[in-house]
Design a protein around this motif. Structure first.
Motif, PDB file in Angstrom:
ATOM      1  N   ALA A  48       0.858 -14.603  -8.115  1.00 18.12           N
ATOM      2  CA  ALA A  48       1.922 -14.595  -6.856  1.00 18.12           C
ATOM      3  C   ALA A  48       2.012 -13.510  -5.860  1.00 18.12           C
ATOM      4  O   ALA A  48       3.238 -12.830  -6.200  1.00 18.12           O
ATOM      5  N   THR A  49       1.130 -12.647  -6.313  1.00 17.09           N
ATOM      6  CA  THR A  49       1.637 -11.407  -6.429  1.00 17.09           C
ATOM      7  C   THR A  49       1.047 -10.811  -5.231  1.00 17.09           C
ATOM      8  O   THR A  49       0.395  -9.558  -4.657  1.00 17.09           O
ATOM      9  N   TYR A  50       1.554 -12.167  -3.479  1.00 12.39           N
ATOM     10  CA  TYR A  50       0.685 -11.737  -2.340  1.00 12.39           C
ATOM     11  C   TYR A  50       1.732 -10.517  -2.015  1.00 12.39           C
ATOM     12  O   TYR A  50       1.010  -9.699  -0.638  1.00 12.39           O
ATOM     13  N   VAL A  51       3.034 -10.150  -2.218  1.00 12.57           N
ATOM     14  CA  VAL A  51       4.186  -9.266  -1.608  1.00 12.57           C
ATOM     15  C   VAL A  51       2.799  -7.801  -1.846  1.00 12.57           C
ATOM     16  O   VAL A  51       3.268  -7.194  -1.083  1.00 12.57           O
ATOM     17  N   ARG A  52       2.931  -7.362  -3.456  1.00 13.44           N
ATOM     18  CA  ARG A  52       2.276  -6.109  -4.180  1.00 13.44           C
ATOM     19  C   ARG A  52       0.695  -6.188  -3.190  1.00 13.44           C
ATOM     20  O   ARG A  52       0.506  -5.187  -3.095  1.00 13.44           O
ATOM     21  N   ILE A  53       0.279  -7.823  -2.771  1.00  8.71           N
ATOM     22  CA  ILE A  53      -1.060  -7.889  -1.817  1.00  8.71           C
ATOM     23  C   ILE A  53      -0.567  -6.505  -0.760  1.00  8.71           C
ATOM     24  O   ILE A  53      -1.443  -6.113   0.294  1.00  8.71           O
ATOM     25  N   ARG A  54       0.009  -7.217  -0.128  1.00  7.40           N
ATOM     26  CA  ARG A  54       1.033  -6.883   1.219  1.00  7.40           C
ATOM     27  C   ARG A  54       0.575  -5.470   1.366  1.00  7.40           C
ATOM     28  O   ARG A  54      -0.062  -5.248   2.280  1.00  7.40           O
TER      29      ARG A  54
ATOM     30  N   LYS B 284     -14.866   4.965   1.850  1.00  7.46           N
ATOM     31  CA  LYS B 284     -13.939   5.457   2.181  1.00  7.46           C
ATOM     32  C   LYS B 284     -12.421   4.001   1.767  1.00  7.46           C
ATOM     33  O   LYS B 284     -11.638   3.862   1.451  1.00  7.46           O
ATOM     34  N   GLU B 285     -13.022   2.934   2.611  1.00  3.92           N
ATOM     35  CA  GLU B 285     -11.914   2.038   2.651  1.00  3.92           C
ATOM     36  C   GLU B 285     -12.078   1.361   1.292  1.00  3.92           C
ATOM     37  O   GLU B 285     -11.319   0.772   0.668  1.00  3.92           O
ATOM     38  N   ALA B 286     -12.714   1.514   0.566  1.00  3.79           N
ATOM     39  CA  ALA B 286     -13.230   0.371  -0.844  1.00  3.79           C
ATOM     40  C   ALA B 286     -12.430   1.891  -2.027  1.00  3.79           C
ATOM     41  O   ALA B 286     -11.063   1.255  -2.675  1.00  3.79           O
ATOM     42  N   ASP B 287     -12.007   2.980  -1.794  1.00  3.81           N
ATOM     43  CA  ASP B 287     -11.720   3.659  -2.475  1.00  3.81           C
ATOM     44  C   ASP B 287     -10.367   3.772  -2.073  1.00  3.81           C
ATOM     45  O   ASP B 287      -9.486   3.420  -3.348  1.00  3.81           O
ATOM     46  N   ALA B 288      -9.459   3.667  -0.781  1.00  5.80           N
ATOM     47  CA  ALA B 288      -7.739   3.238  -0.991  1.00  5.80           C
ATOM     48  C   ALA B 288      -7.741   2.021  -0.888  1.00  5.80           C
ATOM     49  O   ALA B 288      -6.534   1.640  -1.446  1.00  5.80           O
ATOM     50  N   VAL B 289      -8.299   0.980  -1.053  1.00  5.91           N
ATOM     51  CA  VAL B 289      -7.461  -0.391  -1.213  1.00  5.91           C
ATOM     52  C   VAL B 289      -7.550  -0.556  -2.857  1.00  5.91           C
ATOM     53  O   VAL B 289      -6.846  -0.793  -3.604  1.00  5.91           O
ATOM     54  N   GLN B 290      -8.657   0.506  -4.262  1.00  5.44           N
ATOM     55  CA  GLN B 290      -8.769   0.756  -5.177  1.00  5.44           C
ATOM     56  C   GLN B 290      -7.604   1.283  -5.812  1.00  5.44           C
ATOM     57  O   GLN B 290      -6.963   0.632  -6.483  1.00  5.44           O
ATOM     58  N   ALA B 291      -7.808   1.931  -5.175  1.00  5.13           N
ATOM     59  CA  ALA B 291      -6.453   3.138  -5.467  1.00  5.13           C
ATOM     60  C   ALA B 291      -4.884   2.403  -5.319  1.00  5.13           C
ATOM     61  O   ALA B 291      -4.238   2.983  -5.660  1.00  5.13           O
ATOM     62  N   ALA B 292      -4.753   2.423  -3.636  1.00  4.28           N
ATOM     63  CA  ALA B 292      -3.453   1.335  -3.772  1.00  4.28           C
ATOM     64  C   ALA B 292      -3.910   0.100  -4.446  1.00  4.28           C
ATOM     65  O   ALA B 292      -2.241  -0.472  -4.784  1.00  4.28           O
ATOM     66  N   TRP B 293      -4.527  -0.589  -4.639  1.00  4.26           N
ATOM     67  CA  TRP B 293      -4.095  -1.491  -5.871  1.00  4.26           C
ATOM     68  C   TRP B 293      -3.028  -1.192  -7.098  1.00  4.26           C
ATOM     69  O   TRP B 293      -2.667  -1.753  -7.535  1.00  4.26           O
ATOM     70  N   THR B 294      -4.527   0.320  -7.639  1.00  9.01           N
ATOM     71  CA  THR B 294      -3.593   0.225  -9.052  1.00  9.01           C
ATOM     72  C   THR B 294      -1.933   0.774  -9.000  1.00  9.01           C
ATOM     73  O   THR B 294      -1.158   0.733  -9.183  1.00  9.01           O
ATOM     74  N   ASN B 295      -2.157   1.507  -7.625  1.00  8.39           N
ATOM     75  CA  ASN B 295      -0.143   2.059  -7.642  1.00  8.39           C
ATOM     76  C   ASN B 295       0.158   1.516  -7.239  1.00  8.39           C
ATOM     77  O   ASN B 295       1.907   1.496  -8.431  1.00  8.39           O
ATOM     78  N   ARG B 296       0.123  -0.310  -6.848  1.00  7.86           N
ATOM     79  CA  ARG B 296       1.076  -0.890  -6.710  1.00  7.86           C
ATOM     80  C   ARG B 296       1.276  -1.611  -7.906  1.00  7.86           C
ATOM     81  O   ARG B 296       1.476  -3.125  -8.006  1.00  7.86           O
TER      82      ARG B 296
ATOM     83  N   ILE C 168      -2.155  -3.185   0.872  1.00  8.06           N
ATOM     84  CA  ILE C 168      -3.312  -2.620   2.145  1.00  8.06           C
ATOM     85  C   ILE C 168      -2.340  -2.348   3.083  1.00  8.06           C
ATOM     86  O   ILE C 168      -2.819  -1.147   3.720  1.00  8.06           O
ATOM     87  N   HIS C 169      -0.925  -2.599   2.823  1.00  7.30           N
ATOM     88  CA  HIS C 169      -0.631  -1.355   4.067  1.00  7.30           C
ATOM     89  C   HIS C 169      -0.764   0.292   3.186  1.00  7.30           C
ATOM     90  O   HIS C 169      -1.115   1.035   3.906  1.00  7.30           O
ATOM     91  N   ASP C 170      -0.294   0.459   2.308  1.00  9.04           N
ATOM     92  CA  ASP C 170      -0.691   1.718   1.721  1.00  9.04           C
ATOM     93  C   ASP C 170      -1.998   1.695   2.065  1.00  9.04           C
ATOM     94  O   ASP C 170      -2.270   3.123   2.374  1.00  9.04           O
ATOM     95  N   ALA C 171      -3.134   1.552   1.517  1.00  9.77           N
ATOM     96  CA  ALA C 171      -4.251   1.579   1.888  1.00  9.77           C
ATOM     97  C   ALA C 171      -4.465   2.161   3.365  1.00  9.77           C
ATOM     98  O   ALA C 171      -5.424   2.593   3.590  1.00  9.77           O
TER      99      ALA C 171
END
Length: 152
Positions: A134-140, A79-91, A143-146
């Motif tokens: 420098a995508t740090y803002v999107r990474i953060r 579930k964590e992997a799925d949530a992170v990968q989806a959030a990465w794509t969405n952001r 992670i909140h989305d995930a």
């Protein structure tokens, strides 16, 4: 000869005991999702899980791994992997994408330990992962989305 259990499969590789795990994974096993960035464990591009814990594979000799379960970006599940990968794509986190396997691995490790990380928690957990784009803002934000997705 060294036996490594990677993503659930045991591989016997012909390498010296002091060969960095990164090179055994990439060159001998053929899993190229884990990247070489700096070679001194400072950038995080080479992050893999050893028995579920993030580790920099560029400075870890194969002899130090023993019978541990190694998970690379290619072997992610759950579930964590799925949530992170989806959030990465969405952001739209990745730009060049080179550091992303290490970023994703570190983000998953964080969320397994901390279900509701603060900005500070995220910054501390991701501190060892460098992104030239420098995508740090999107990474953060991802992670909140995930983390929110995992609450459901």
């Amino acid at each position: 000869m060294v036996s490594l259990k990677v993503n659930g499969t045991t591989h016997t590789v012909d390498v010296d005991d002091d060969t960095p795990l990164l090179w055994a994974i990439r060159d001998n096993i053929g899993l190229t999702g884990t990247k070489f960035g700096c070679g001194v464990a400072q950038c995080g591009a080479c992050t893999v899980f050893i028995d579920g814990q993030p580790l920099r594979s560029c400075v870890t000799p194969v002899s130090a791994v023993g019978t541990s379960e190694i998970t690379t970006i290619e072997g992610l599940a759950g579930k964590e992997a799925d949530a992170v990968q989806a959030a990465w794509t969405n952001r739209d986190v990745p730009q060049c994408g080179y550091c992303q396997s290490g970023q994703v691995m570190s983000a998953i490790a964080l969320l397994k330990e901390n279900k509701k990380p603060t900005d500070r928690d995220i910054d501390l957990a991701m501190n060892g992962n460098l992104c030239r784009c420098a995508t740090y803002v999107r990474i953060r934000a991802a992670i909140h989305d995930a983390a929110r997705a995992l609450e459901i």
